[in-house]
Motif scaffolding. Structure first.
Motif, PDB file in Angstrom:
ATOM      1  N   THR A 182       1.100   4.120  -2.901  1.00 60.53           N
ATOM      2  CA  THR A 182       0.546   5.671  -2.530  1.00 60.53           C
ATOM      3  C   THR A 182       1.712   6.288  -2.909  1.00 60.53           C
ATOM      4  O   THR A 182       1.562   7.620  -3.719  1.00 60.53           O
ATOM      5  CB  THR A 182       0.337   5.563  -1.143  1.00 60.53           C
TER       6      THR A 182
ATOM      7  N   ARG B  19       1.036  -1.166   0.002  1.00 59.25           N
ATOM      8  CA  ARG B  19       0.059   0.097  -0.018  1.00 59.25           C
ATOM      9  C   ARG B  19       1.134   1.241   0.099  1.00 59.25           C
ATOM     10  O   ARG B  19       0.364   2.243  -0.561  1.00 59.25           O
ATOM     11  CB  ARG B  19      -0.891   0.092   1.468  1.00 59.25           C
ATOM     12  N   ARG B  20       1.879   1.251   0.861  1.00 60.88           N
ATOM     13  CA  ARG B  20       2.935   2.268   0.737  1.00 60.88           C
ATOM     14  C   ARG B  20       3.568   2.600  -0.716  1.00 60.88           C
ATOM     15  O   ARG B  20       3.750   3.743  -1.043  1.00 60.88           O
ATOM     16  CB  ARG B  20       3.974   2.187   1.950  1.00 60.88           C
ATOM     17  N   GLU B  21       3.950   1.390  -1.317  1.00 56.33           N
ATOM     18  CA  GLU B  21       4.389   1.630  -2.384  1.00 56.33           C
ATOM     19  C   GLU B  21       3.314   2.003  -3.568  1.00 56.33           C
ATOM     20  O   GLU B  21       3.974   3.099  -4.515  1.00 56.33           O
ATOM     21  CB  GLU B  21       4.956   0.166  -3.053  1.00 56.33           C
TER      22      GLU B  21
END
Length: 661
Positions: free
Chosen positions: A94, A90-92
């Protein structure tokens, strides 16, 4: 952890309610895999139906329910498993400006976002986890199936029916497929013979004609307008083996243990992710104790651990597990099981294992899962340490045996085998018993006649691979037992594409990594645990650990003549060596003795010669001979008999067993 089912018709029908009813029936028979929520998705215009049963583990809200559609509407998924690094994904997403507006915090939603942003295969290569899924791609008008790298989660599939009525079916287990009107459920005799040899149906076969297991580490594409199933690997275990040999670890054994502990800590930490109670199986052996030790070291409260014990000392490890738990300070639960309680599980096995399965440790595995489920919804397991770090004694035994046998010409070995089998196992046993006072070491061996006959059967082996295959077989000549099976033409290892340059032990480890581990060990644990709605996780099967393990030279794995040395070294940093160093106890039950005693009537019913002849699958005379030898104690034939009994019990439990033609 969940159950998934679905189908795609070549000739769609307009009645959505009828399709909903069919996929609902398919899903209902594996309700135990997902008791928390059941739902379907049907598109009658394209002939698609998807069903999902949820065991809620992460994001317990309705935002985690399935079937789930991606934010952009392109993909609709039914998914079973866990992606442990999904928050990192998810961080990637985003950071790259590719994230949707998140509706919840489930890994299912993360997968769908990855599919839209990167594509299916690219997302799976980023994922760390265990999973099986079916996803409809509206843009490509195609159904995609996927399975995790090593095969922790099951997935069966295949075309059934004829002509325009052909239907593609898939499910977590076989039972849902038999609920579809197009399914013929015809037993595959070649698969049956393979099962009798190994005790499991080896992938990609299933027990049914026309139904296969999706191989680990692959994605299958099924277009709506054609029968082709196009399978593409995104990760291959043998590639990991080859890469490890090309780039071996060059540090010291201690540095190897340091690196392994770092990887294990990360894997265990990720797999402790859950929104429900979590614990671990603890046998007191090296593998489970290592996992529990790291869990407890990273936990702020006592980890819940579970073990079962038996009053028969040779099958009991509960005392050892209790001592390890006390040392680590876990919240430990143990249950001593009576033989009657263990035997009672046998009647449930055909419903637990949706195809024949004959590893008798399935019984204690179910019992420890049942015990754990009373307190937790997720349990971590220590499986895979033996396959990755050369832990099985059979590796060393086979290597040493082949080293000696290979010096003798094969014709001489074949002649010796014929000579050894001129006497029955019982005659050899009488000779050994009478000679014990002259040769005392003979008294240390039980069933020496059986061992001589088994040894004679593998004496003519052409190479170490064939020797290992023979030593790990239940029936050495299963085609003589299965009527109409046809002769085996090649070794099952022939198609595995084993990299060159491996030692004999490494070849055996590679074979087990892609056959025995997924088809026996992981199947056993998945079905036993899901029968009680328990999710199991296996930290050592994080693909980064698999890849690292294959970089380690065998000399490090067996440093100081100690199997699994790096794992032991990690463990001894947390647990006293004296609590672990002892002879290994098998996780089994005394099936051979039970078949002569309390299970005899049950077995007689299933092995009745008149019944076997009428059913037409098995050679009644050959099986009766083995049964008679076992009953008379001329030999211990528990493995051959258990495989036949599990097939017979499985077939008897099927709602519509096919009639041989």
């Amino acid at each position: 952890m969940c159950g998934i089912v679905g189908f795609l018709r070549r000739n769609p029908v307009a009645d959505a309610s009828a399709e909903n009813a069919v996929v609902g029936r398919m899903a209902a028979c594996i309700r135990r895999r997902g008791p928390d929520h059941q739902a379907t998705f049907v598109d009658p215009a394209i002939g698609l139906a998807l069903g999902h049963l949820r065991l809620a583990i992460v994001d317990l809200s309705p935002s985690g329910e399935q079937p789930m559609r991606s934010a952009g509407g392109r993909f609709t998924i039914v998914y079973n498993g866990e992606v442990y690094n999904h928050m990192a994904l998810r961080r990637e997403l985003t950071a790259a400006g590719l994230a949707p507006e998140w509706r919840g915090h489930s890994d299912t939603e993360t997968l769908l976002a990855g599919f839209e942003a990167w594509g299916i295969e690219a997302t799976l290569r980023r994922a760390i986890g265990m999973f099986a899924f079916g996803v409809w791609d509206r843009a490509e008008q195609a159904l995609f199936l996927g399975r995790d790298r090593i095969g922790e989660k099951p997935l069966y599939y295949g075309w059934q029916g004829r002509g325009g009525d052909r239907t593609f079916l898939f499910a977590s287990e076989l039972d849902p497929l038999t609920r579809h009107p197009q399914m013929t459920a015809e037993v595959d005799r070649h698969a049956l013979a393979a099962y009798l040899r190994t005790g499991y149906v080896p992938a990609p076969q299933s027990i049914y004609h026309g139904i296969a297991k999706l191989q680990p580490g692959t994605v299958a594409r099924i277009a709506a307008d054609r029968d082709e199933v196009r399978i593409t690997p995104y990760w291959r275990a043998m590639d990991a083996v080859a890469a490890g040999k090309r780039d071996p670890f060059t540090g010291s054994p201690t540095e190897a243990a340091d690196a392994l502990e770092t990887l294990l800590r990360d894997a265990v930490g990720q797999q402790m992710m859950a929104d429900v109670p979590l614990g671990a199986f603890l046998s007191g052996g090296v593998d489970s104790s290592t996992i529990v030790a790291l869990m407890q070291d990273m936990s702020t409260r006592p980890v819940q651990t579970f073990t079962i014990g038996f009053n028969e000392a040779r099958f009991n490890e509960a005392d050892h597990a209790k001592a390890v738990a006390a040392h680590l300070g876990t919240e430990h639960t143990e249950l001593y099981v009576t033989p009657a309680q263990a035997r009672d599980v046998i009647t449930q096995l055909p419903g637990i294992y949706s195809e024949p399965f004959a590893d008798s440790s399935q019984i204690p595995t179910f019992l420890v899962s049942q015990l754990a489920r009373k307190s937790v919804t997720v349990s971590l397991s220590g499986d895979a340490g033996d396959e990755l770090f050369a832990g099985y004694t059979r590796y060393d035994i086979t290597q040493k045996l082949w080293h000696k046998l290979s010096r003798i010409p094969q014709p001489m070995r074949a002649a010796a085998a014929r000579l050894l089998t001129t006497l029955s196992p019982m005659a050899w046993q009488r000779i050994a018993d009478s000679a014990k006072h002259i040769v005392p070491p003979l008294g240390r061996f039980s069933n020496i006649g059986d061992k001589i006959h088994k040894g004679a059967a593998v004496l003519p082996s052409r190479d170490g691979d064939q020797l290992y295959h023979g030593l790990t077989s239940y029936w050495l000549d299963p085609v003589s037992v299965v009527r109409g099976a046809g002769a085996e033409t090649t070794s099952p290892y022939a198609a595995l594409d084993v990299p060159a340059g491996l030692s004999d032990v490494e070849r055996m480890m590679a074979f087990d990594l892609v056959t025995y581990l997924p088809d026996d060990i992981l199947t056993k644990v998945d079905r036993a645990a899901m029968a009680v709605s328990l999710e199991t996780r296996v930290p050592m099967l994080d693909h980064r650990i698999i890849e690292f393990a294959w970089r380690l030279p065998l000399s490090i794995k067996t440093h100081c003549s100690s199997p699994k040395w790096p794992l032991r070294e990690v463990l001894y940093r947390h647990v006293a060596r004296s609590l672990i160093e002892r002879p290994k106890t098998g996780f089994g039950v005394p099936i051979g003795e039970w078949l002569r005693g309390p299970l005899r009537d049950w077995a007689e019913h299933l092995l009745d010669p008149t019944r076997l002849k009428a059913e037409g699958y098995l050679n009644a005379a050959a099986i009766r001979q083995v049964w008679d030898h076992h009953l008379s104690e001329r030999s211990n034939r528990q493995y051959e008999l258990w495989s036949v009994l599990m097939f017979q019990a499985w077939r008897e439990a099927q709602p519509s067993a096919d009639t041989p033609r």
